[in-house]
Enzyme design. Sequence first.
Site, mmCIF file in Angstrom:
data_model
loop_
_atom_site.group_PDB
_atom_site.id
_atom_site.type_symbol
_atom_site.label_atom_id
_atom_site.label_comp_id
_atom_site.label_asym_id
_atom_site.label_seq_id
_atom_site.Cartn_x
_atom_site.Cartn_y
_atom_site.Cartn_z
ATOM 1 N N GLU A 454 -10.612 43.625 60.765
ATOM 2 C CA GLU A 454 -10.148 44.729 61.617
ATOM 3 C C GLU A 454 -10.948 44.942 62.900
ATOM 4 O O GLU A 454 -10.733 45.942 63.597
ATOM 5 C CB GLU A 454 -10.064 46.046 60.819
ATOM 6 C CG GLU A 454 -9.068 45.966 59.679
ATOM 7 C CD GLU A 454 -8.868 47.276 58.922
ATOM 8 O OE1 GLU A 454 -9.664 48.217 59.129
ATOM 9 O OE2 GLU A 454 -7.923 47.359 58.119
ATOM 10 N N GLU A 552 -2.924 43.390 54.157
ATOM 11 C CA GLU A 552 -3.548 44.610 53.619
ATOM 12 C C GLU A 552 -2.569 45.752 53.855
ATOM 13 O O GLU A 552 -2.040 45.918 54.952
ATOM 14 C CB GLU A 552 -4.877 44.899 54.325
ATOM 15 C CG GLU A 552 -5.682 46.029 53.718
ATOM 16 C CD GLU A 552 -7.035 46.221 54.364
ATOM 17 O OE1 GLU A 552 -7.459 47.387 54.512
ATOM 18 O OE2 GLU A 552 -7.670 45.210 54.727
#
Length: 557
Positions: A454, A552
């Site tokens: 991320e 995710e």
Amino acid sequence: MVLLISLFIVISICSGYSISSAKTSNLTFTAQKKLHSCTSLTPISIYSCYLSKFPEENINYRTNDAKLQWIGNTRATYEAEIDASSTSKFAFLELRSIDTVGEIFWNGEKIGHVANSFRRYLLDVSSRILPKNHLQIDLSPPISSAKKLAEKDQIPQFPECPVPAQTNGQCHINMLRKAQYSFSWDWGPSLPDSGINEEPKLISFDFSMIYDAKLNLLTKYSDVQQTVQLQLLILHPNSKEAPNGEIQVSFEPSLPFDLGEIIYEKFEGDKNLWKATADLSISIMDINWWWPHEMGKQDLYSVQFSWIPEKGEKSTIEKEFGFRSVELVQEQLPDGRSFYFKINEKPIFMSGSNWIPSASSIASFDNLYEDNLQSAVEAGIKILRVWGGGIYEQDAFYSLANRLGIMIWQDFMFTCSTYENDSEFLNSVEKEVSDQIWRLSSNPSVIAWAGNNENEAALATNWWSIPEEKMNLYFGQYRDLYTNTIQNTVIKEGLSSPFFLSSPSNGKESELSPFGIAKNPYDPNYGDVHFYDYKSDCTDWRNFPKTRFASEFGYQD
């Protein structure tokens, strides 16, 4: 006799060399004005030692996590006694998984410093060897170590402290090469522990010996003649010339092959190591292939590598290997690019989940692997993404994944943060990446690698409200770490499995973007997506985006 080094590596002990472990070891620290000590072989940490004396202080019980934050401000000393062969010319101390910052003393003399729990350190103690040797590692408190590094860095690294949701969280974890979740995460408590998670080893020899090995399949599943690249690391100190010797390779079950020309070169990661590279040519008719579960058998080979120096004794290591090809398909489409995997040239639906460490204490969860991975198989999970805020899991994890047919997407351990880009930090990361590729890449279960979790998305959408005029500085840090260091090391090590700079990312489009950062890493038409929804009805399938690959996702209250 034989000595088990790790799940995949067995060293044969001959008269010319030896590998010694600690006969006894001890960890001491002061807590609440009392000196505590535990005599135990590794893994051992401040928390595991304290818990053995006070079981009621388990971090998962009520508000114990708040009461245990003293651990992160506590110094500890690890001591071990290691016997050695007094007749050997060379002796090296090998340290792995030292958590995290520490000074190393050998027979009372300082010989080094460690600051990366994901690296292996090889320290020359040849001139300091005794029949009985005393190792001491003085571990610095991680909370204050992180703070000192942050104060030293003229550029603030974000987030400087965790968000309030991360209860009792500690600051500046991104300054340490340590499990990032250990200072707290939104799913787990803060346990800023220190300890020794793998047994120190003393390697003694006279001329040269084999140190590590890896195998890499270079050809496609359908190729009639398969090519496997073999690489060995030879410990050959103080020499400007390549080692002289013979390499022997054998497979169990037996597998015929032709060994090509062997090329020797200095290993960039350590002046005492030489790298030997050669190709093995194998007929496809002789190979049994590894498949994910429910797609075929999980055929594995035990591969023995031997080095016979011109002078000295033969040394041998053993690794587990499976024949498996992997391809990440990113074809141009009218509205973006595809993003799916082929295993042995067959497209596969990646039913999967993310994997976080099984417990707050790294020293306590290796016995949880078998139950958790077997449960994943029974739940229909074919792939697990080892999330970048935890650890590179222990060897037992990957061995079980090999045997159970679970594929592994392996993040490098960087997450939700900016990281510095000075030369000392980047050099340490380069060694970390190289070490983990050598350790893990022969496993057929490991099919993909990502540079971080991320961090591309965090900068692209400016999570930390960095002033616009300073954004290029952080974009440059990102490029230096993930493109110029991690990706370049992946290429240099010849990794044939797919690698992408971040997760989520736009895949190829991110790599082609300035600094390796796409305008919208969450674009469902490219790469992989992380999706969370905090308000909608998660039972309504229409609330989920149509992605190329959801790596995710979840709903949280």
